[in-house]
Design an enzyme around this catalytic site. Structure first.
Site, PDB file in Angstrom:
ATOM      1  CG  HIS A   1      38.393  38.856  53.515  1.00 26.23           C
ATOM      2  ND1 HIS A   1      38.391  39.259  52.202  1.00 26.23           N
ATOM      3  CD2 HIS A   1      38.758  39.941  54.219  1.00 26.23           C
ATOM      4  CE1 HIS A   1      38.727  40.534  52.119  1.00 26.23           C
ATOM      5  NE2 HIS A   1      38.957  40.973  53.346  1.00 26.23           N
TER       6      HIS A   1
ATOM      7  CD1 TRP B   1      40.938  29.320  48.353  1.00 25.42           C
ATOM      8  CD2 TRP B   1      38.817  29.975  48.141  1.00 25.42           C
ATOM      9  NE1 TRP B   1      40.140  28.214  48.558  1.00 25.42           N
ATOM     10  CE2 TRP B   1      38.825  28.589  48.444  1.00 25.42           C
ATOM     11  CE3 TRP B   1      37.586  30.608  47.980  1.00 25.42           C
ATOM     12  CZ2 TRP B   1      37.665  27.834  48.567  1.00 25.42           C
ATOM     13  CZ3 TRP B   1      36.433  29.854  48.113  1.00 25.42           C
ATOM     14  CH2 TRP B   1      36.475  28.485  48.393  1.00 25.42           C
ATOM     15  CG  HIS B   2      39.209  36.847  49.679  1.00 32.26           C
ATOM     16  ND1 HIS B   2      38.032  37.382  50.144  1.00 32.26           N
ATOM     17  CD2 HIS B   2      38.897  36.209  48.520  1.00 32.26           C
ATOM     18  CE1 HIS B   2      37.047  37.081  49.309  1.00 32.26           C
ATOM     19  NE2 HIS B   2      37.554  36.355  48.306  1.00 32.26           N
ATOM     20  CB  SER B   3      46.327  35.070  50.398  1.00 30.33           C
ATOM     21  OG  SER B   3      45.821  33.800  50.746  1.00 30.33           O
TER      22      SER B   3
END
Length: 605
Positions: free
Chosen positions: A318, A536-538
């Protein structure tokens, strides 16, 4: 002496000990006491450590010296002005749940429904997954809420502190300025009523100021005799014999156990291997195991075992775009805490230890809006937005374009700045069109991967963030605490442009909106390319969809073509969700536990 007494065989072996692995292992170990389960986590233990219990210490895990994060650096990109994207991923027991910012942000129901209807995954719709999310939580704010839980292991509240002024002002001024978007007490009900409303943000934090991580609330608190969770154990590859996963190879991670010999060890899995190392780790383990695209494996010196071209593809995040504004010096923010000022820290520790209150009991997001263009606003986004709108959002009224909040701190770097107080307009795209990839670069498990984050590679993401900047600025400049913008971090508007006049006091609610020229839009776009970063939304690198569509696992999480091997973590979503990955990881973990239990002929975890 070895760091851990790893036995030669277990029934189930997990490669990775993050959020999803801890949930699955705990549920199965509790329901099936005769089942022996091993979880191998490459990072350190988190048990009883204050930095994994105090919410306000989340930012410390992002420090370059952190041992609880894995740092990934993407290739430099023309879409980032020649920059490389830095993406951190949790590397400790509990994974992201032990280091994240604990933002309680749940997806749209249509996000889960797409997994089932668009990608052919029965049992993965909203009606299947929402009850599992309810099962996992105790929603202290309103435990009787129709989509919330009342008796789960993870507590949700507003934290152990009153909302700071920036959060209050955003919640107050936003609806007064933008009358089409009212205030609501609920922004996470999975439906369209949660869209285009300003709402106070719950947190994965208990009302007594403790982090709701899975390590402490699913594993450490249970002392399950049939579950072994070992830290500092780096999985090199899955052992595959005649098309069957029979165990894993691992070594004691030198970043945790510095003096350990780096000899490769092997443990057998009698029933099942579950790869659960996250969107960044799981594709790398599969590729080192010989599962992936032939030319990628050959280039890295790995012998092909089974070709699945989708491994490591479809990387998504994101994209986040934050702009700092200066606030009144008397307005309380988190800046002094994040700068490490001794007196602020002393008071914060004292309050937290006394009753779980104070700055260490909250996170940086206190109020927000999930914003979706209204019909009359679509023209503002321009014709280049039309195709994306029609394909991704138009038929799904429960989906926003982005999340917007006013964070009570500077969202960038503190170096060389005066000790001012800041707020940041934090914009996070819900469904970026851009894609990247992540692959091994060698057979060495410590080697940095070949990583392309893909940020802004699709121009529609820039269009969305340009509009988001304009919407955010109109709200921020009306907040009572507003005292101007930190100009170097904002677009470089021409001095003659009205957009360049930020001012240093708030404007009235009815002040005219800023009119932006085509040149102003170019300045915003350039600023987006300069400052966009990870949230940090891998996810998505081992997608759950048909193999001919680039899938890696089926709806039962089985890796195509290999028996007794599953992947279960945030690498499996076939499409993005408008949510922080913690909610998604919980849903996947609870669902995977049900799937595995049924396959073991035990029902009813």
């Amino acid at each position: 002496m070895l760091p851990h007494p790893v036995q030669a065989e277990y029934d189930l072996v997990f490669a990775g000990g993050g959020t999803t692995a801890c949930i699955i292992a705990s549920r199965l170990a509790t329901a099936l006491p005769d089942l022996s389960i091993l979880v191998l986590e490459s990072g350190p233990t988190t048990k009883g450590k204050t930095e994994h219990i105090q919410p306000g210490q989340a930012s410390t895990h992002l420090a370059p010296t952190s041992k609880t994060m894995q740092f990934y650096t993407s290739t430099s990109s023309e879409f980032l002005g020649g920059r490389s994207a830095a993406v951190q991923s949790g590397r400790c027991v509990g994974g992201g749940s032990s280091v994240n910012f604990m933002v309680y942000n749940r997806p749209a129901a249509s996000d889960f429904d797409a997994w089932e209807m668009e990608f052919g995954n029965p049992g993965w719709s909203a009606k299947d997954l929402i009850p599992l999310l309810q099962k996992a939580e105790t929603y202290e704010i309103d435990p009787d809420g129709p989509t919330h839980g009342s008796n789960g292991p993870l507590k949700v509240s507003f934290g152990g502190n009153e909302m700071l002024d920036i959060g209050k002002q955003f919640l107050d001024i936003g609806p007064k300025f933008d009358k089409d978007r009212p205030r609501s007490e609920e922004g996470n009900a999975f439906d369209e009523d949660s869209i285009n409303v300003f709402f106070p943000c719950p947190k994965w934090i208990s009302s007594d100021g403790r982090r709701s991580d899975v390590a402490h609330h699913y594993v450490y608190n249970k002392n399950l005799e049939n579950l072994s969770v070992f830290d500092g154990c780096l999985v090199n590859r899955v052992v595959i014999e005649n098309g069957v996963a029979t165990g894993v190879e691992y070594l004691f991670d030198k970043r945790v156990y510095e003096s350990s010999l780096q000899d490769v060890r092997r443990v057998k899995a009698r029933k099942l291997v579950v790869v659960s190392a996250g969107a960044m780790g799981s594709p790398l383990i599969l590729e080192r195991s010989g599962i992936g695209k032939k030319e990628i494996l050959e280039k890295a010196g790995i012998q092909l075992v089974h070709e699945i071209s989708g491994v490591g593809a479809n990387y998504q995040d994101h994209a986040s775009y934050a702009s700092p504004y200066i606030v009144d010096p008397n307005t309380k923010t988190l800046d002094s805490l994040f700068r490490g000022e001794p007196e602020t820290r002393r008071i914060a520790i004292e309050k937290w230890e006394k009753n779980g209150s104070g700055l260490l009991s909250i996170n940086e997001i206190e109020s927000a809006i999930k914003m979706r263009p209204l019909p009359h606003e679509l023209v503002e986004l321009g014709p280049e937005f039309t195709e994306y709108w029609n394909e991704v959002l138009a038929n799904h009224p429960d989906r926003p374009l982005f999340w917007l909040s006013a964070a009570p701190f500077h969202p960038g770097i503190y170096a060389d700045l005066q000790p001012l107080n800041f707020m940041g307009s934090e914009t996070i795209l819900g469904y970026p069109a851009s894609r990247g990839y992540l692959h091994i670069s060698s057979a060495d498990p410590y080697a940095a991967p070949d990583f392309n984050a893909g940020f802004l590679s699709d121009p529609v993401d820039v269009v969305a963030l340009r509009w988001a900047y304009k919407k955010a600025r109109e709200i921020i400049r009306r907040l009572p605490a507003f005292r101007g913008a930190l100009a170097p971090a904002h677009p470089n508007f021409a001095p003659s442009s009205p957009a360049a006049r930020f001012g240093n006091t708030p404007v009235p609610l009815d002040a005219p909106k800023i009119i932006y020229s085509a040149e102003d839009d170019k300045a915003i776009d350039a600023n987006v390319h300069q400052f966009v970063k990870t949230t940090w939304h891998s996810l998505g690198t081992c997608a759950m969809k048909p193999i001919e569509q680039g899938g890696v696992v089926d709806s039962s999480l089985n890796v195509y073509g290999i028996k007794n091997l599953k992947v279960a973590d945030v690498s499996i979503p076939p499409s993005n969700v408008n949510a922080n990955t913690y909610s998604t990881a919980i849903a996947i973990g609870e669902k995977a536990a049900v799937i595995i239990a049924k396959e073991l002929e035990h029902i009813g975890i």
